[in-house]
Design a protein around this motif. Structure first.
Motif, PDB file in Angstrom:
ATOM      1  N   VAL A  65      33.082  54.800  47.618  1.00  0.00           N
ATOM      2  CA  VAL A  65      34.495  54.423  47.572  1.00  0.00           C
ATOM      3  C   VAL A  65      35.402  55.641  47.459  1.00  0.00           C
ATOM      4  CG1 VAL A  65      36.249  53.229  46.190  1.00  0.00           C
ATOM      5  CG2 VAL A  65      34.071  52.107  46.662  1.00  0.00           C
ATOM      6  N   ASP A  71      34.470  51.909  54.786  1.00  0.00           N
ATOM      7  CA  ASP A  71      35.228  50.716  55.153  1.00  0.00           C
ATOM      8  C   ASP A  71      34.292  49.652  55.716  1.00  0.00           C
ATOM      9  OD1 ASP A  71      34.626  51.476  57.753  1.00  0.00           O
ATOM     10  OD2 ASP A  71      36.606  52.289  58.149  1.00  0.00           O
ATOM     11  N   GLN A  72      34.856  48.520  56.102  1.00  0.00           N
ATOM     12  CA  GLN A  72      34.052  47.389  56.576  1.00  0.00           C
ATOM     13  C   GLN A  72      33.154  47.753  57.750  1.00  0.00           C
ATOM     14  OE1 GLN A  72      37.299  44.600  57.159  1.00  0.00           O
ATOM     15  NE2 GLN A  72      36.246  43.176  55.810  1.00  0.00           N
ATOM     16  N   ASP A 103      34.823  46.322  45.119  1.00  0.00           N
ATOM     17  CA  ASP A 103      35.599  46.668  46.310  1.00  0.00           C
ATOM     18  C   ASP A 103      34.706  46.698  47.541  1.00  0.00           C
ATOM     19  OD1 ASP A 103      37.915  46.911  44.815  1.00  0.00           O
ATOM     20  OD2 ASP A 103      37.984  49.111  44.909  1.00  0.00           O
ATOM     21  N   LEU A 104      33.549  47.307  47.415  1.00  0.00           N
ATOM     22  CA  LEU A 104      32.630  47.395  48.555  1.00  0.00           C
ATOM     23  C   LEU A 104      32.132  46.018  48.973  1.00  0.00           C
ATOM     24  CD1 LEU A 104      30.654  50.547  47.426  1.00  0.00           C
ATOM     25  CD2 LEU A 104      32.047  50.362  49.503  1.00  0.00           C
ATOM     26  N   GLN A 106      33.578  43.112  48.533  1.00  0.00           N
ATOM     27  CA  GLN A 106      34.684  42.380  49.145  1.00  0.00           C
ATOM     28  C   GLN A 106      34.982  42.873  50.554  1.00  0.00           C
ATOM     29  OE1 GLN A 106      37.595  42.888  46.024  1.00  0.00           O
ATOM     30  NE2 GLN A 106      36.979  40.999  45.008  1.00  0.00           N
ATOM     31  N   ARG A 107      34.741  44.142  50.820  1.00  0.00           N
ATOM     32  CA  ARG A 107      34.965  44.690  52.164  1.00  0.00           C
ATOM     33  C   ARG A 107      33.932  44.209  53.168  1.00  0.00           C
ATOM     34  NH1 ARG A 107      36.133  50.983  50.517  1.00  0.00           N
ATOM     35  NH2 ARG A 107      37.916  50.538  49.202  1.00  0.00           N
TER      36      ARG A 107
END
Length: 195
Positions: A65, A71-72, A103-104, A106-107
């Motif tokens: 992160v 990113d996705q 965060d990861l 959810q991405r």
């Protein structure tokens, strides 16, 4: 303690040449980042070298992160739609790892995090704590597993290997087949054992 000094010196000599050191477990990264410099209190040169290495040592999700900015497009696709996340004591309390794995996840898209009650509560492992205080450790882990079960999630995701072993062992003894995954397994979209 001479054995700790020797091990820390070996670690230092083997890893200080690298730009970054990334550990898959919060307890491993936490040891280097928060404790190794104290091992060298009587040797200023080694202490300074250990401090420089500590600055370049990261827990996996923190590195992904905050250093790489994953990113996705760079994450895998999971067959799972609902997971819960257990915050390990070392990662959370020594390194501030809580938001990064979420965060990861959810991405990834398509994976919902069902937060368990008291996700920040210890699983009862704590290294030798589980050996010295087996009954207390077992009770703490049973509580944690009941919190996991209450979410209805398909898997519990973690970032500490000791917690994984402890929680999976307790879940299986409780007759529960909830998947127990390291966050790297989920993020790559691989099934357990494929990494």
């Amino acid at each position: 303690m001479p054995s700790a000094h020797k091990l820390a010196q070996k670690w230092l000599s083997e890893f200080e040449q690298f730009d970054y050191v990334v550990a898959p477990s919060g307890s491993c990264a936490g040891m280097v980042k928060t404790h190794y410099t104290a091992v060298f209190n009587n040797d200023p040169d080694l202490k300074m070298r250990a401090a420089r290495l500590a600055e370049r040592t990261y827990e996996l999700t923190d590195f992904l992160v905050n250093v790489l900015g994953i990113d996705q497009a760079k994450l895998g696709v999971s067959e799972l739609s609902q997971v819960t996340y257990h915050d390990s004591c070392s990662g959370l309390r020594e390194l501030g790892i809580q938001k990064q794995p979420r965060d990861l996840i959810q991405r990834m898209g398509g994976v919902e995090i069902l937060e368990m009650k008291d996700s920040r509560q210890c699983c009862g492992f704590g290294g030798t704590f589980a050996l010295k205080y087996g009954e207390v450790s077992s009770a703490i882990c049973t509580d944690k597993c009941e919190q996991i079960q209450a979410t209805g999630a398909q898997a519990v995701v973690l970032g500490d290997l000791g917690c994984m072993m402890n929680i999976e062992g307790r879940l299986r003894r409780m007759g529960d087949n909830t998947q127990v995954l390291h966050v790297a397994e989920l993020l790559t979209g691989r099934k357990p054992g494929q990494i």
